[in-house]
Write a protein that holds these residues in place. Structure first.
Motif, PDB file in Angstrom:
ATOM      1  N   PRO A 122      -1.768  32.139  56.313  1.00  0.00           N
ATOM      2  CA  PRO A 122      -1.422  33.405  56.846  1.00  0.00           C
ATOM      3  C   PRO A 122      -0.187  33.778  57.366  1.00  0.00           C
ATOM      4  O   PRO A 122       0.406  34.771  57.158  1.00  0.00           O
ATOM      5  CB  PRO A 122      -2.454  33.821  57.672  1.00  0.00           C
ATOM      6  CG  PRO A 122      -3.486  32.945  57.368  1.00  0.00           C
ATOM      7  CD  PRO A 122      -2.976  31.634  56.880  1.00  0.00           C
ATOM      8  N   ASP A 123       0.451  32.728  57.992  1.00  0.00           N
ATOM      9  CA  ASP A 123       1.873  32.996  58.492  1.00  0.00           C
ATOM     10  C   ASP A 123       2.935  32.210  57.888  1.00  0.00           C
ATOM     11  O   ASP A 123       3.914  31.746  58.265  1.00  0.00           O
ATOM     12  CB  ASP A 123       1.704  32.375  59.987  1.00  0.00           C
ATOM     13  CG  ASP A 123       1.684  30.834  60.312  1.00  0.00           C
ATOM     14  OD1 ASP A 123       1.195  30.137  59.272  1.00  0.00           O
ATOM     15  OD2 ASP A 123       1.681  30.179  61.349  1.00  0.00           O
ATOM     16  N   GLY A 124       2.749  32.034  56.590  1.00  0.00           N
ATOM     17  CA  GLY A 124       3.716  31.486  55.758  1.00  0.00           C
ATOM     18  C   GLY A 124       4.916  32.165  55.410  1.00  0.00           C
ATOM     19  O   GLY A 124       4.839  33.511  55.674  1.00  0.00           O
ATOM     20  N   LYS A 125       5.923  31.649  54.686  1.00  0.00           N
ATOM     21  CA  LYS A 125       6.975  32.262  54.519  1.00  0.00           C
ATOM     22  C   LYS A 125       7.281  33.210  53.327  1.00  0.00           C
ATOM     23  O   LYS A 125       7.952  34.063  53.329  1.00  0.00           O
ATOM     24  CB  LYS A 125       8.349  31.195  54.399  1.00  0.00           C
ATOM     25  CG  LYS A 125       8.326  30.181  55.684  1.00  0.00           C
ATOM     26  CD  LYS A 125       9.635  29.391  55.604  1.00  0.00           C
ATOM     27  CE  LYS A 125       9.185  28.188  54.528  1.00  0.00           C
ATOM     28  NZ  LYS A 125      10.181  27.108  54.667  1.00  0.00           N
ATOM     29  N   ASN A 126       6.486  32.842  52.427  1.00  0.00           N
ATOM     30  CA  ASN A 126       6.743  33.476  50.979  1.00  0.00           C
ATOM     31  C   ASN A 126       5.425  34.475  50.753  1.00  0.00           C
ATOM     32  O   ASN A 126       4.331  33.706  50.493  1.00  0.00           O
ATOM     33  CB  ASN A 126       6.939  32.484  49.976  1.00  0.00           C
ATOM     34  CG  ASN A 126       8.294  31.901  50.424  1.00  0.00           C
ATOM     35  OD1 ASN A 126       9.398  32.373  50.711  1.00  0.00           O
ATOM     36  ND2 ASN A 126       8.302  30.545  50.252  1.00  0.00           N
ATOM     37  N   LEU A 127       5.537  35.577  50.224  1.00  0.00           N
ATOM     38  CA  LEU A 127       4.304  36.303  49.492  1.00  0.00           C
ATOM     39  C   LEU A 127       4.301  36.173  48.049  1.00  0.00           C
ATOM     40  O   LEU A 127       5.457  36.202  47.387  1.00  0.00           O
ATOM     41  CB  LEU A 127       4.439  37.889  49.873  1.00  0.00           C
ATOM     42  CG  LEU A 127       3.195  38.590  49.561  1.00  0.00           C
ATOM     43  CD1 LEU A 127       2.085  38.478  49.901  1.00  0.00           C
ATOM     44  CD2 LEU A 127       3.793  40.182  49.974  1.00  0.00           C
ATOM     45  N   THR A 128       3.243  35.742  47.540  1.00  0.00           N
ATOM     46  CA  THR A 128       2.962  35.646  46.178  1.00  0.00           C
ATOM     47  C   THR A 128       2.532  36.671  45.399  1.00  0.00           C
ATOM     48  O   THR A 128       1.850  37.399  45.958  1.00  0.00           O
ATOM     49  CB  THR A 128       2.329  34.428  45.680  1.00  0.00           C
ATOM     50  OG1 THR A 128       0.834  34.839  45.984  1.00  0.00           O
ATOM     51  CG2 THR A 128       2.608  33.100  46.426  1.00  0.00           C
ATOM     52  N   VAL A 129       3.009  36.780  44.062  1.00  0.00           N
ATOM     53  CA  VAL A 129       2.349  37.876  43.148  1.00  0.00           C
ATOM     54  C   VAL A 129       1.589  37.065  42.211  1.00  0.00           C
ATOM     55  O   VAL A 129       2.050  36.496  41.427  1.00  0.00           O
ATOM     56  CB  VAL A 129       3.207  38.872  42.589  1.00  0.00           C
ATOM     57  CG1 VAL A 129       2.684  39.732  41.576  1.00  0.00           C
ATOM     58  CG2 VAL A 129       4.374  39.494  43.504  1.00  0.00           C
TER      59      VAL A 129
END
Length: 163
Positions: free
Chosen positions: A83-90
């Motif tokens: 949840p607090d990661g650096k990168n949003l994936t598609v």
């Protein structure tokens, strides 16, 4: 063109989302209904749908990770969502055929990019097939070359949009 609304996913969208996925992706690449059920429960905040006349016509979804690229296990288990990661994936950008070429996918992508910015992510990452590299570059994504992902037995390219 009909008016399109972009909104967050709701649990009751599940069956329609699974239907759209099956229309938009080959069976070897399409996520099953159960995977979407898990994704909606695990990261609804990064799952958007496009709606026209009260009917879901497309969606975009992905988890959050610290990985700089998408790896196949991300598709198969929500356990990898940070949840607090650096990168949003598609994971997927889907619009049913009769609504394509009307800018709906672009609306979904632009909302997703804004979501990533609003939540303090460093980048948005995705994999795509060769024929879509140019499309994603139009949003500012950079092609990082052939991905290690072999999802669905296809060749993919790693793409990164640095925010």
């Amino acid at each position: 063109m009909k008016e399109v609304t972009i909104r967050g996913v709701r649990p009751e969208d599940l069956d329609r989302i699974a239907e759209i996925e099956a229309i938009c992706f080959p069976a070897t690449e399409a996520a099953p209904r159960e995977a979407f059920k898990e994704r909606i429960a695990a990261f609804p905040e990064s799952f958007l749908v496009a709606e026209a006349d009260g009917i879901v016509i497309g969606f975009i979804n992905g988890c959050v990770t610290n990985s700089p690229v998408i790896y196949d296990e991300l598709f198969h288990s929500t356990q990898h969502h940070i949840p607090d990661g650096k990168n949003l994936t598609v994971f997927g950008l889907n619009v049913i055929p009769e609504y394509r070429r009307q800018g709906i996918a672009a609306q979904l992508m632009n909302h997703f990019i804004q979501l990533a910015k609003n939540t303090g992510r460093n980048s948005v990452i995705l994999t795509c097939k060769d024929r879509l590299v140019h499309y994603y570059e139009s949003f500012g994504y950079v092609n990082n070359g052939i991905s290690k992902s072999t999802h669905g037995g296809a060749q993919w390219f790693d793409m990164t949009l640095t925010l």
